[in-house]
Motif scaffolding. Structure first.
Motif, PDB file in Angstrom:
ATOM      1  N   LEU A  84       0.844  -1.194   0.000  1.00 33.88           N
ATOM      2  CA  LEU A  84       0.000   0.000   0.000  1.00 33.88           C
ATOM      3  C   LEU A  84       0.876   1.238   0.000  1.00 33.88           C
ATOM      4  O   LEU A  84       1.824   1.339   0.803  1.00 33.88           O
ATOM      5  CB  LEU A  84      -0.901   0.034   1.240  1.00 33.88           C
ATOM      6  N   LEU A  85       0.572   2.172  -0.861  1.00 32.46           N
ATOM      7  CA  LEU A  85       1.297   3.441  -0.931  1.00 32.46           C
ATOM      8  C   LEU A  85       0.301   4.569  -0.669  1.00 32.46           C
ATOM      9  O   LEU A  85      -0.795   4.585  -1.223  1.00 32.46           O
ATOM     10  CB  LEU A  85       1.934   3.625  -2.315  1.00 32.46           C
ATOM     11  N   MET A  99      -3.307   0.520  -3.643  1.00 29.78           N
ATOM     12  CA  MET A  99      -2.613  -0.756  -3.829  1.00 29.78           C
ATOM     13  C   MET A  99      -1.659  -0.647  -5.006  1.00 29.78           C
ATOM     14  O   MET A  99      -2.027  -0.159  -6.075  1.00 29.78           O
ATOM     15  CB  MET A  99      -3.618  -1.887  -4.077  1.00 29.78           C
ATOM     16  N   ILE A 100      -0.438  -1.108  -4.791  1.00 27.33           N
ATOM     17  CA  ILE A 100       0.561  -1.091  -5.854  1.00 27.33           C
ATOM     18  C   ILE A 100       1.238  -2.448  -5.928  1.00 27.33           C
ATOM     19  O   ILE A 100       1.080  -3.295  -5.050  1.00 27.33           O
ATOM     20  CB  ILE A 100       1.617   0.025  -5.633  1.00 27.33           C
ATOM     21  N   LEU A 143      -2.646  -2.835   9.500  1.00 28.66           N
ATOM     22  CA  LEU A 143      -2.465  -1.394   9.629  1.00 28.66           C
ATOM     23  C   LEU A 143      -2.517  -1.047  11.111  1.00 28.66           C
ATOM     24  O   LEU A 143      -3.527  -0.612  11.654  1.00 28.66           O
ATOM     25  CB  LEU A 143      -3.551  -0.642   8.864  1.00 28.66           C
ATOM     26  N   SER A 144      -1.409  -1.287  11.792  1.00 27.93           N
ATOM     27  CA  SER A 144      -1.301  -0.938  13.207  1.00 27.93           C
ATOM     28  C   SER A 144      -1.317   0.574  13.351  1.00 27.93           C
ATOM     29  O   SER A 144      -1.313   1.321  12.365  1.00 27.93           O
ATOM     30  CB  SER A 144       0.008  -1.492  13.770  1.00 27.93           C
ATOM     31  N   GLU A 145      -1.307   1.042  14.594  1.00 34.06           N
ATOM     32  CA  GLU A 145      -1.273   2.482  14.829  1.00 34.06           C
ATOM     33  C   GLU A 145      -0.047   3.119  14.191  1.00 34.06           C
ATOM     34  O   GLU A 145      -0.089   4.272  13.748  1.00 34.06           O
ATOM     35  CB  GLU A 145      -1.292   2.774  16.329  1.00 34.06           C
ATOM     36  N   THR A 146       1.049   2.376  14.133  1.00 37.43           N
ATOM     37  CA  THR A 146       2.256   2.888  13.484  1.00 37.43           C
ATOM     38  C   THR A 146       2.153   2.800  11.965  1.00 37.43           C
ATOM     39  O   THR A 146       2.457   3.762  11.250  1.00 37.43           O
ATOM     40  CB  THR A 146       3.494   2.108  13.967  1.00 37.43           C
ATOM     41  N   ALA A 147       1.713   1.656  11.454  1.00 35.98           N
ATOM     42  CA  ALA A 147       1.602   1.483  10.000  1.00 35.98           C
ATOM     43  C   ALA A 147       0.649   2.498   9.382  1.00 35.98           C
ATOM     44  O   ALA A 147       0.840   2.923   8.233  1.00 35.98           O
ATOM     45  CB  ALA A 147       1.153   0.056   9.679  1.00 35.98           C
ATOM     46  N   VAL A 193       3.444   0.674   3.087  1.00 41.52           N
ATOM     47  CA  VAL A 193       3.216  -0.466   3.969  1.00 41.52           C
ATOM     48  C   VAL A 193       3.381  -1.746   3.160  1.00 41.52           C
ATOM     49  O   VAL A 193       2.746  -1.906   2.113  1.00 41.52           O
ATOM     50  CB  VAL A 193       1.816  -0.424   4.610  1.00 41.52           C
ATOM     51  N   LEU A 194       4.241  -2.630   3.641  1.00 39.48           N
ATOM     52  CA  LEU A 194       4.519  -3.885   2.939  1.00 39.48           C
ATOM     53  C   LEU A 194       3.964  -5.047   3.744  1.00 39.48           C
ATOM     54  O   LEU A 194       4.208  -5.149   4.956  1.00 39.48           O
ATOM     55  CB  LEU A 194       6.031  -4.051   2.748  1.00 39.48           C
TER      56      LEU A 194
END
Length: 734
Positions: free
Chosen positions: A83-84, A92-93, A448-452, A458-459
Motif C-alpha cells: 500500500l502506498l 494498492m501497488i 495497519l497498526s497504529e504505526t503502520a 506499507v509492505l
C-alpha cells in the motif's frame, strides 16, 4: 426440517477431512509448541489449537492466548498487497512499484543527508534469522548506525546488569526444570501467572516440594496469591528493599564467605555499605513492614537452594540496571548460583526477546552478542559478511532516542519491521508527532497498526504460521518453528522483503539467501566465538533434541543448560562482580499537583500493543477495554466511583479511562495496561527518563492526578473507533 439438518450433519461428518500441523505460540517467551488442527468440510474450514504433550518445556500446557493464537493470522484485515499513500489515501501497488519507490526515497535521502539519515526499528518477536538479517540490512544495505528495537523496553536493564555482574546475559542461568528443586524462590516484579502462564506449574511444583515463594509486587495478582510472602512494595524502591534483605543476611550469618572469597570481587566494599543500612529506614522507603522484610530475608538466606527471578516491575525504571544488580548481589552473597535449584533468571517478555538481542538488531551489538565498538568484534563480523571493517557503522542510539533524533530531523527516513512504536514508547504523543516529521516511513507488518497507519509505504509481511525460523526461549533453548500455511495474497516472508530491499539498494550479493535455514547457517558462522555462540546448533539437532541450549560451540556438545556449574563467571578473571547499590528515588516524584504514582503492565488476554490480540474475539471479550485500577480509599479521596470515566493527567498529557476500584493495589498508586493505543494509549502519559546504562525508559513510575469526567450525552455523528483504537476512516493524510 429435522431430517434435513440430520442429513446435513451426517454429510458433514462423513466428508470432514482433518490435518494436523506442528507449530508454536507466537506470543510470550515460553514459546509453547502445539498442534494446529484444520478441519475441512464441504461447507467450511475450521481451525483449532491442540496441546503438544511431547513439548519438553510445557508438556502439553497452553494458555488462553496460545489457544487463540492462530485467529489473527486468518483475520480479514490482514495486509495482502503493498500500500502506498497517495494524496492522503491508500493505493494498492505492485511489489515492483513498492521496491522502486523505496529505492528512490532511500537514495534521495541518503545522498542529501548522509547514510545515517535512514533508521531501522525492529521487534522482539522476530525469528533469530530475521533479527540477524535486520541488523545486517541496516549496517550493510543501508550502512546506517541507527538501528534498535522494541526489546529495549523489555530486557535491556536485566541484560546490562547480568553482563556487568556475571559477564553474560542469558535470560535464565538455569533450565526451567531446576525450579522445583529450589527451596526458596523470589519473584521480583514478575507477574508470571498473567504474562507466562505455562511457567506457573514449575512454581506450583516447587511449592508442593516445600519451597517458600516470595513475591515482590505493589499489586495483588494471580502470582502473589501463590506466594507465602507478598512484599507490596512502593514502585521504584526495589534496590532499597534488597539492601534491607542483605542487612539481615549479613547480620544473621547467611553470607557464603568461601564462595565470595573464591569467586567474586567487590565484597569488602559491598559489606561496608550493607553495614550502614538501617532496616527501619528501608521499611519507611519501601512501605513494607520491617518484620516482613526480615522474614523474607531469612527464608532466602536459610534456604539450601534458591532462585531469584526479575521482570519488568524491577527493570522498567530509570535505575533499572542498579535494581537488578542488587538482586544479583543477593544471589551472589549467598552463593546460590551454578547448581540445580540455585540461580538467577530475567523473565523475558517477548516471544524472541532473548534471541532478538543476541544477533545484531540492538544499537550497540553485532551477532553472537558482540559489541559493535569493539575492534576485534567488528573485524570478525566484517570478515563473515565479506566487507571491510571500516564499512561497518559505529553504534547508534536506543529505541526512544531514535525517535528523538527523528523529532530533531537528524533521522529523515525509517523502516519499521513488526513493531508498533507509537504505542509501546513512552511519551507516545511525541513519538507520533516525530513519525509525522519523517520524509518517508516504511512499515512491514501484518495489519495497519497504529504505526503502520502513519506510514507512506506499507509492505505485507508474514505471520508465525507462514514463517519458518528459530526462536530462543527464556531458558536460552534454541527451538525451531516450522511454516505450516501459505502466505495470503501477495504477502511475503519478512526475510525475503529485507533481501529484496537490499537488492534494489545494490547490495543483493550480501543477501542471496534461498531459505531461512541458509540464513541460520550464516548466523551460526557469525556467532562462532561470541558470547551467544550458536555455531554448534543446526536445524537437524534442534528437531532431533527438542531444542539446544546456547552457548554451543561444537556439534558434538550437548549445549549448556546450566551456566556457571564450575563457578567460573564470564569475566576475564572468572569472577562475578559485586557493587554497593544505594537507593535512588524515582526521577519524577509525586507532588501536590500530581500526587499518585502510575504504574503499567499487562493483562493475560493481551500481548504487547494488542495489534494481534485485539483482533481475536475471544481474547477481546475477556478484556474489551483498558481499566484504571485504583484503591477504594483513593477513589473516595478523588470522588470516583467504580466504572466512572476519569481523566488521567501527567506532565506529558492526559487520557480518559474507566475506573476499576479494587483492594488489590496500594493506595498511593494506580495501574493501567499497555495494550491499547490512540486515545486509550497509557504511554501518552509515561515518563521517557532513561536508565543511564541500559537506556530503558521509566515505564513503572510517573506522577499523575485524576479528574472525574461528568457524563454527557454523546455527540451525534461522533467518529467511532474500532477494536484497534484506530479511526474507521482509512486514508486520512498525515
Amino acid at each position: 426440517m429435522s431430517d434435513f439438518l440430520g442429513h446435513f450433519r451426517d454429510q458433514e461428518q462423513k466428508h470432514t477431512k482433518e490435518r494436523i500441523y506442528p507449530t508454536q505460540c507466537p506470543y510470550c517467551s515460553m514459546q509453547c509448541t502445539m498442534r494446529l488442527v484444520e478441519e475441512k468440510t464441504p461447507y467450511t474450514t475450521r481451525w483449532k489449537a491442540a496441546p503438544n504433550k511431547d513439548d519438553p518445556v510445557v508438556q502439553g500446557r497452553m494458555c488462553v492466548k496460545g489457544v487463540e493464537a492462530h485467529v489473527h493470522t486468518l483475520d480479514h484485515e490482514r495486509l495482502t498487497q503493498p500500500l502506498l499513500r497517495q494524496n492522503g489515501r491508500w493505493v494498492m501497488i505492485s511489489w515492483e512499484e513498492a521496491l522502486e519507490w523505496f529505492q528512490r526515497r532511500v537514495k534521495e535521502t541518503q545522498e542529501r543527508y548522509g547514510k545515517d539519515a535512514v533508521g531501522v526499528y525492529g521487534g522482539g518477536s522476530l525469528t533469530n534469522e530475521e533479527a540477524y538479517l535486520l541488523g545486517k540490512f541496516a549496517r550493510v544495505a543501508l550502512q546506517t548506525r541507527y538501528i534498535d528495537y522494541n526489546g529495549r523496553f523489555c530486557m535491556s536493564s536485566a541484560a546490562t546488569a547480568a553482563n556487568q555482574a556475571l559477564g553474560v546475559d542469558r535470560g535464565l542461568t538455569n533450565p526451567l526444570s531446576d525450579i522445583p528443586a529450589a527451596d526458596c524462590i523470589i519473584l521480583a516484579g514478575a507477574n508470571i501467572a498473567e504474562c507466562q502462564p505455562t511457567m506457573m506449574p514449575y512454581f506450583r511444583k516447587a511449592k508442593g516440594n516445600g519451597a517458600t515463594l516470595i513475591a515482590i509486587d505493589p499489586r495483588e495478582t494471580a502470582t502473589t496469591k501463590l506466594a507465602d510472602i507478598h512484599l507490596r512494595i512502593r514502585p521504584g524502591t526495589d534496590a532499597a528493599l534488597v539492601n534491607g534483605m542483605l542487612k539481615v543476611i549479613l547480620e544473621e550469618g547467611y553470607v557464603n564467605e568461601p564462595f565470595l572469597k573464591q569467586h567474586t570481587t567487590g565484597w569488602p566494599q559491598l559489606k561496608t555499605w550493607i553495614e550502614s543500612v538501617s532496616t527501619d529506614e528501608v521499611a519507611g522507603i519501601t512501605g513494607i513492614p520491617r518484620d516482613t522484610i526480615v522474614a523474607a530475608a531469612r527464608s532466602y538466606g536459610q534456604a539450601a537452594t534458591g532462585m531469584v527471578f526479575t521482570a519488568r516491575g524491577v527493570e522498567q525504571h530509570a535505575h533499572g540496571v542498579k535494581n537488578v544488580r542488587n538482586f544479583l548481589n543477593l544471589v551472589l552473597v549467598t552463593g546460590k548460583i551454578g547448581r540445580c535449584g540455585s540461580g538467577y533468571g530475567a523473565v523475558t517478555g517477548q516471544g524472541n526477546g532473548q534471541g532478538g538481542r543476541e544477533h545484531g538488531q540492538k544499537a550497540d551489538q553485532l551477532p553472537g552478542y558482540r559489541l559493535i565498538n569493539n575492534p576485534q568484534h567488528r573485524r570478525e563480523i566484517a570478515q563473515v559478511w565479506g566487507i571491510e571493517e571500516h564499512e561497518l557503522p559505529q553504534a547508534g542510539v536506543s529505541a526512544y532516542e531514535m525517535f528523538q533524533r527523528v523529532w530533531e530531523r537528524e533521522i529523515r527516513g525509517m523502516v519499521i519491521l513488526s513493531s508498533n512504536p507509537v504505542v509501546s514508547n513512552p511519551n507516545a504523543t511525541m513519538v507520533e508527532e516525530a513519525l509525522d516529521r519523517l520524509d518517508f516511513l516504511v512499515a512491514i507488518d501484518l495489519f495497519l497498526s497504529e504505526t503502520a497507519e502513519r506510514a507512506d509505504l506499507v509492505l505485507p509481511g508474514s505471520a508465525y504460521l507462514e514463517d519458518e525460523g528459530t526462536m530462543t526461549n527464556l531458558e536460552g533453548r534454541v527451538i525451531r518453528r516450522q511454516a505450516v500455511r501459505s502466505l495470503p495474497g501477495e504477502a511475503k516472508l519478512d526475510w525475503q522483503i529485507l533481501a529484496q530491499m537490499a537488492q534494489v539498494l545494490g547490495k543483493g550479493e550480501y543477501f542471496s539467501f534461498s531459505s531461512a535455514q541458509e540464513i541460520f547457517t550464516e548466523l551460526r558462522q557469525a556467532s562462532r566465538g561470541g558470547i551467544a555462540d550458536y555455531s554448534g546448533i543446526s536445524y537437524e539437532r534442534i528437531e532431533r533434541e527438542g531444542g539446544v541450549f546456547w552457548p554451543c560451540s561444537d556439534e558434538n556438545s550437548p549445549g549448556t543448560a546450566r551456566l556457571f556449574e564450575d563457578h567460573r563467571f564470564w569475566h576475564p578473571d572468572g569472577r562475578a562482580k559485586l557493587i554497593p547499590v544505594p537507593h535512588l528515588e524515582p526521577p519524577e516524584p509525586v507532588c501536590d499537583t500530581y500526587p499518585l504514582t502510575l504504574t503499567t503492565g499487562r493483562y493475560m488476554a493481551h500481548y504487547l500493543t494488542g495489534v494481534q490480540t485485539r483482533r481475536t474475539p475471544a481474547l477481546l471479550k475477556k478484556a474489551p477495554e483498558p481499566l484504571l485500577s485504583i484503591h477504594p480509599e483513593t477513589a473516595k479521596r478523588w470522588n470516583v466511583e467504580d466504572g466512572q470515566q476519569v481523566q488521567v493527567h501527567s506532565r506529558r498529557g492526559s487520557i480518559e479511562m474507566k475506573v476499576e476500584i479494587t483492594t488489590k493495589i496500594r493506595e498511593d498508586i494506580v495501574f493501567a495496561p499497555m495494550h491499547w493505543g490512540g486515545e486509550n494509549g497509557i504511554n501518552r502519559l509515561t515518563l521517557p527518563e532513561l536508565d543511564p546504562e541500559s537506556r530503558m525508559p521509566a515505564f513503572k513510575t510517573c506522577a499523575v492526578r485524576l479528574e472525574p469526567v461528568i457524563a454527557t450525552l454523546p455527540t451525534e455523528g461522533k467518529e467511532r473507533s474500532d477494536i484497534d483504537g484506530k479511526a474507521q476512516k482509512v486514508g486520512v493524510g498525515r
